[in-house]
Design a protein around this motif. Structure first.
Motif, short mmCIF file in Angstrom:
data_model
loop_
_atom_site.label_atom_id
_atom_site.label_comp_id
_atom_site.label_asym_id
_atom_site.label_seq_id
_atom_site.Cartn_x
_atom_site.Cartn_y
_atom_site.Cartn_z
N GLU A 258 21.29 -56.44 30.78
CA GLU A 258 20.50 -57.27 29.88
C GLU A 258 21.77 -57.51 29.14
O GLU A 258 21.86 -59.05 28.52
N VAL A 259 22.49 -57.05 28.70
CA VAL A 259 23.65 -57.20 27.36
C VAL A 259 24.56 -58.33 28.45
O VAL A 259 25.11 -59.19 28.16
N SER A 260 24.73 -57.47 29.30
CA SER A 260 26.18 -57.93 29.80
C SER A 260 25.72 -59.36 30.89
O SER A 260 26.51 -60.27 30.58
N ASP A 261 24.22 -59.72 30.97
CA ASP A 261 23.87 -61.09 31.28
C ASP A 261 23.97 -62.04 30.87
O ASP A 261 24.29 -62.56 30.71
N ASP A 268 30.01 -67.90 30.04
CA ASP A 268 30.27 -67.76 31.92
C ASP A 268 31.89 -66.48 31.45
O ASP A 268 32.68 -66.91 31.73
N CYS A 269 31.35 -65.28 30.95
CA CYS A 269 32.92 -64.66 30.70
C CYS A 269 32.19 -63.38 30.98
O CYS A 269 31.43 -62.66 29.76
N ARG A 270 31.44 -62.62 32.05
CA ARG A 270 30.95 -61.26 31.93
C ARG A 270 32.22 -60.06 31.73
O ARG A 270 32.41 -60.24 32.12
N GLN A 287 31.73 -54.96 36.79
CA GLN A 287 31.20 -56.73 35.43
C GLN A 287 29.66 -55.88 36.25
O GLN A 287 29.51 -56.42 37.10
N GLY A 288 28.68 -56.12 35.63
CA GLY A 288 26.92 -56.17 35.39
C GLY A 288 26.88 -54.78 36.34
O GLY A 288 28.13 -54.00 36.43
N ASP A 289 25.42 -55.10 36.48
CA ASP A 289 25.21 -53.79 37.32
C ASP A 289 25.58 -53.73 38.47
O ASP A 289 24.48 -53.62 39.72
N VAL A 290 26.31 -52.94 38.97
CA VAL A 290 26.62 -52.82 40.23
C VAL A 290 27.23 -51.47 40.08
O VAL A 290 27.64 -50.74 39.07
#
Length: 568
Positions: A258-261, A268-270, A287-290
């Motif tokens: 959720e912080v990354s999101d 606009d910078c993940r 990058q993100g939940d992957v």
């Protein structure tokens, strides 16, 4: 390498782009960097140095010292901190120290780089097979562990970073992490040095400081800890960074999805997460939940316990980790550390499992589990979300904790339900995303009776003012009152007297209280200000508490000194 300004690490001391700036405030060009590194290398060689410890708060000064050591064939030792115990351990392994800071050792053991400028050695391609460096990582125990790296390993890792994220433009690299470990060293120092980026010299500890320093540059990237990124939402003006903040690299611990999101939506910078350790270096990214994707030339597998191993050109063979993992078609998934297993009543308990369950509750923003000091019982350090703080303030501690216990019921073994709970505004994760055992023991101890007051300021009339946050976990809250905790008046007077003894006179004692007024409640998590004015002629201490400029309470305390009390 097709990057426009790329220089191979072994060619850093060869003349090229001599006028290109490496740092500002003060300015330093590549030519100046090369000259200073070669002169330092000459001084080290003239003295016959074999091992030297480096501690620099300035990232560029550390880079000069590292490359100077490399050119002279000297083993560089990088301590994880400069606490007296750590310095004493490292000091037994080195000829002396180079530093730009105060190091708790005799002055004869510590030099600045400027004191060791000898005759410059000739510039040449650096030999990646000589010497290297030793890093000292404390882990969770606080005992430094030496990890040796060859220069070849560092060079190979830096080249791998450039292959994965090729340099397309010159940026300023700013960081909230120190440069003395295997995240800050390659990402804040070595990779930018080779890629032609401008390096921001100091470590920027706070979100506001990082933002303000960034805005002096047209385009930039951040090297930041997850701990800092978890705190930035309300402390950063994201719109002014949009289009200028080109990348955020983070490592040292998991970044909540959720912080990354939130950061991705705000500017606009993940954030780009890096997985690795001191032993493995950078190994995977996402990058993100992957799923985590391995860097090029990195291999991974699992041992018989399901723990991940990593091998690459920059590891010392196959490095076994304690991280539970699953290999997937896209890379790997991480499931926490297997070594955070404890035994209670002969049953194995996973601290990570408890933490993950608690983090799924809407009242918990952060958590750390461990054994309470002195007895085999589980303690939980809990950071509350906004919803959790609302429940605490309007329902009390018992209601909040009963909800967390019900949430754990059926999800973890009964023995895994914490017996001791501490509520905190935040956890003191360090720049490497770690919380030491000593810090855990301190935080898991008795609940605080007093807040941590900031340093007071003085007004023209002599009034002292100090701001503070009302602790979430005062032991008096259950009695004042169980379902709506407030700071009782007697405790407010105690705080005022304690601060007066620190900043006015250490021997004051209260004998009477006058004109006492209570106008507004102080509650857990409130930000407040204490004002104190001492009348030496009348021996009276006037105090008042305010929140957002509005009065909470006030009064005058008639005081005597210890000597006066004894004579009465």
């Amino acid at each position: 390498m097709n990057a426009p300004f790329w220089i191979d690490p072994t060619e850093l001391l060869l003349p090229r782009d001599e006028d290109r700036p490496l740092a500002a405030t003060p300015d330093l060009s590549r030519a100046g960097f090369r000259e200073r590194a070669l002169c330092l290398a000459g001084a080290l060689q003239e003295r016959g140095v074999r091992n030297v410890a480096l501690w620099f708060e300035d990232a560029i000064e550390l880079a000069i010292a590292l490359v100077g050591c490399w050119r002279a064939g000297v083993m560089a030792h990088l301590p994880g901190d400069v606490l007296p115990s750590a310095c004493a351990r490292v000091d037994t392994n080195v000829d002396f120290w180079l530093s730009d800071a105060d190091v708790p050792l005799p002055s004869a053991r510590v030099f600045s780089s400027a004191e060791l400028m000898g005759t410059a050695l000739p510039a040449r391609v650096l030999d990646a097979e000589v010497a290297g460096l030793v890093l000292y990582t404390s882990g969770s125990s606080g005992v430094p562990k030496p990890i040796a790296k060859r220069w070849r390993q560092l060079a190979d890792e830096v080249c791998a970073l450039e292959r994965h994220w090729p340099t397309r433009e010159t940026l300023c690299v700013l960081g909230s992490v120190g440069p003395h470990h295997m995240f800050g060293l390659p990402f804040r120092v070595l990779w930018p040095l080779c890629a032609g980026h401008l390096i921001d010299r100091p470590q920027r500890h706070y979100p506001e400081e990082l933002m303000q320093a960034s805005l002096t540059h047209p385009r930039f990237l951040w090297i930041a800890s997850p701990a800092l990124l978890r705190r930035v939402q309300q402390r950063i003006d994201w719109p002014v960074l949009r289009g200028r903040l080109m990348a955020i690299y983070t490592a040292g611990g998991p970044l909540p999805p959720e912080v990354s999101d939130q950061i991705a939506a705000a500017c606009d910078c993940r954030p780009i997460e890096i997985y690795g350790s001191s032993e493995t270096g950078a190994a995977a990214t996402r990058q993100g939940d992957v799923d985590w994707r391995l860097l090029q030339d990195v291999r991974a597998g699992l041992n018989e316990h399901g723990a991940l191993w990593i091998a690459s050109p920059w590891t010392a063979g196959r490095e076994q980790t304690a991280d539970a993992a699953t290999l997937t078609g896209n890379g790997l998934q991480l499931h926490g550390r297997l070594d955070r297993i404890i035994k209670l009543e002969e049953k194995r308990i996973s601290l990570l499992e408890i933490e993950q369950v608690l983090l799924s509750h809407p009242h918990v923003a952060d958590v750390r589990m461990g054994l309470a000091p002195g007895r085999p019982r589980l303690s939980a350090l809990i950071v509350l979300t906004t919803a959790g703080l609302h429940t605490l303030r309007n329902g009390g501690r018992r209601l909040l904790l009963d909800g967390l216990r019900r949430h754990l019921h059926g999800r973890v073994p009964p023995l895994a339900v914490p017996r001791s709970w501490r509520l905190l505004p935040q956890l003191p994760w360090n720049a490497q995303g770690k919380l030491t055992q000593a810090q855990f023991i301190e935080l898991a101890g008795p609940r605080p009776r007093h807040p941590n007051f900031e340093a007071p300021s003085s007004l023209e009339d002599g009034t002292l003012q100090a701001e503070f946050d009302v602790p979430l976990d005062l032991p008096v809250f259950p009695g004042h009152f169980p379902c709506s905790p407030v700071v009782p008046g007697v405790l407010q007077i105690e705080w005022a007297m304690d601060q007066a003894r620190v900043h006015v006179r250490p021997d004051l004692r209260a004998s009477n209280i006058e004109n006492l007024k209570f106008q507004r409640l102080m509650r857990p998590g409130d930000r407040a200000m204490l004002s104190l004015r001492w009348d030496d002629t009348r021996h009276k201490l006037t105090f008042s508490y305010h929140m957002s400029g509005k009065p909470c309470s006030s009064g005058r305390i008639v005081c005597t000194s210890s000597d006066e009390s004894r004579s009465v």
